[in-house]
Design a protein around this motif. Sequence first.
Motif, PDB file in Angstrom:
ATOM      1  N   LEU A 214     156.367 -81.931  23.495  1.00  0.00           N
ATOM      2  CA  LEU A 214     156.943 -82.402  22.450  1.00  0.00           C
ATOM      3  C   LEU A 214     156.691 -83.059  21.195  1.00  0.00           C
ATOM      4  O   LEU A 214     156.158 -84.173  21.627  1.00  0.00           O
ATOM      5  N   PRO A 215     156.554 -82.598  19.910  1.00  0.00           N
ATOM      6  CA  PRO A 215     156.466 -83.511  18.800  1.00  0.00           C
ATOM      7  C   PRO A 215     157.565 -84.545  18.694  1.00  0.00           C
ATOM      8  O   PRO A 215     158.089 -85.166  18.971  1.00  0.00           O
ATOM      9  N   ALA A 216     156.276 -86.000  18.011  1.00  0.00           N
ATOM     10  CA  ALA A 216     156.891 -87.278  18.134  1.00  0.00           C
ATOM     11  C   ALA A 216     158.292 -87.391  17.313  1.00  0.00           C
ATOM     12  O   ALA A 216     159.493 -87.942  18.029  1.00  0.00           O
ATOM     13  N   SER A 217     158.950 -86.313  15.955  1.00  0.00           N
ATOM     14  CA  SER A 217     159.717 -86.521  15.988  1.00  0.00           C
ATOM     15  C   SER A 217     161.475 -85.231  16.573  1.00  0.00           C
ATOM     16  O   SER A 217     162.699 -85.720  16.257  1.00  0.00           O
ATOM     17  N   GLU A 218     160.716 -85.072  18.003  1.00  0.00           N
ATOM     18  CA  GLU A 218     161.477 -84.413  18.921  1.00  0.00           C
ATOM     19  C   GLU A 218     161.778 -85.230  19.790  1.00  0.00           C
ATOM     20  O   GLU A 218     162.331 -85.024  20.941  1.00  0.00           O
ATOM     21  N   GLN A 219     160.806 -86.001  20.359  1.00  0.00           N
ATOM     22  CA  GLN A 219     160.630 -87.198  21.430  1.00  0.00           C
ATOM     23  C   GLN A 219     162.058 -88.543  21.217  1.00  0.00           C
ATOM     24  O   GLN A 219     162.488 -88.135  22.556  1.00  0.00           O
ATOM     25  N   GLU A 220     162.133 -88.449  20.284  1.00  0.00           N
ATOM     26  CA  GLU A 220     163.025 -89.677  19.860  1.00  0.00           C
ATOM     27  C   GLU A 220     164.779 -88.706  20.558  1.00  0.00           C
ATOM     28  O   GLU A 220     165.547 -89.340  20.835  1.00  0.00           O
ATOM     29  N   LEU A 221     164.231 -87.788  19.745  1.00  0.00           N
ATOM     30  CA  LEU A 221     166.126 -86.994  19.822  1.00  0.00           C
ATOM     31  C   LEU A 221     166.228 -86.555  21.553  1.00  0.00           C
ATOM     32  O   LEU A 221     167.081 -87.031  21.813  1.00  0.00           O
ATOM     33  N   VAL A 222     165.411 -86.202  22.016  1.00  0.00           N
ATOM     34  CA  VAL A 222     165.233 -85.911  23.337  1.00  0.00           C
ATOM     35  C   VAL A 222     166.200 -87.359  24.144  1.00  0.00           C
ATOM     36  O   VAL A 222     167.362 -87.418  25.359  1.00  0.00           O
ATOM     37  N   LEU A 223     165.266 -88.607  24.647  1.00  0.00           N
ATOM     38  CA  LEU A 223     165.915 -89.869  24.975  1.00  0.00           C
ATOM     39  C   LEU A 223     167.004 -90.134  24.188  1.00  0.00           C
ATOM     40  O   LEU A 223     167.791 -90.150  25.411  1.00  0.00           O
ATOM     41  N   ASN A 224     167.533 -89.427  22.934  1.00  0.00           N
ATOM     42  CA  ASN A 224     168.640 -90.589  22.740  1.00  0.00           C
ATOM     43  C   ASN A 224     170.152 -88.900  23.108  1.00  0.00           C
ATOM     44  O   ASN A 224     170.773 -89.754  23.980  1.00  0.00           O
ATOM     45  N   GLU A 225     169.935 -87.643  23.288  1.00  0.00           N
ATOM     46  CA  GLU A 225     170.175 -86.856  23.918  1.00  0.00           C
ATOM     47  C   GLU A 225     170.815 -86.490  25.302  1.00  0.00           C
ATOM     48  O   GLU A 225     171.749 -87.187  25.717  1.00  0.00           O
ATOM     49  N   ARG A 226     169.527 -87.760  25.589  1.00  0.00           N
ATOM     50  CA  ARG A 226     169.797 -87.531  27.850  1.00  0.00           C
ATOM     51  C   ARG A 226     170.443 -88.639  27.873  1.00  0.00           C
ATOM     52  O   ARG A 226     171.323 -88.468  29.083  1.00  0.00           O
ATOM     53  N   LYS A 227     170.695 -89.617  26.943  1.00  0.00           N
ATOM     54  CA  LYS A 227     171.318 -90.537  27.624  1.00  0.00           C
ATOM     55  C   LYS A 227     172.851 -90.930  26.963  1.00  0.00           C
ATOM     56  O   LYS A 227     173.886 -90.952  27.764  1.00  0.00           O
ATOM     57  N   SER A 228     172.723 -89.746  25.829  1.00  0.00           N
ATOM     58  CA  SER A 228     173.917 -89.676  24.544  1.00  0.00           C
ATOM     59  C   SER A 228     174.801 -88.974  24.766  1.00  0.00           C
ATOM     60  O   SER A 228     176.446 -89.235  24.667  1.00  0.00           O
TER      61      SER A 228
END
Length: 153
Positions: free
Chosen positions: A8-22
């Motif tokens: 995952l590119p750095a821009s998508e990593q944060e989105l994946v982590l946030n969506e996984r939890k929220s």
Amino acid sequence: MSWLRVSLPASEQELVLNERKSNSSACVGRRMLVLWSLHCGLTREQAAKIAGVGIANVGRDVSLYRRAGLNGLLSTGTHYKPISELADYADVVRESLEQTPVRTIAEARQRLLDLSGLDRGLTQVREFLMSIGVEWQRVRRCQCAAAEMPVQR
């Protein structure tokens, strides 16, 4: 199917982590967990065990990610659910059955055919009637002792 690494590119990593939890959808949360597991270097088998799904689901998630990106994984999709042609006649059928009830599904099938012109199988008729709120009461023959019944001659 060839095994391709997910990074995952750095821009998508944060989105994946946030969506996984929220994310409120369990399906999207599971997809994000699978994607994150694969990004961290786990195999598809390990990712499937962690997410509690089969390896085929992991393959579908990876395929969806490669085809449509994160937007594809974030959408829960719209599943095709056909609407019965009988739905247009629901009020007419309910009114007819309230006025003159039927005893069997076969009679209900004939009534539907007369009212709508649509011929359906017994199972479809039964499911349609249940969907419009028609309740069935099972009536059985009374079991009486032979001595109690009057004999007609």
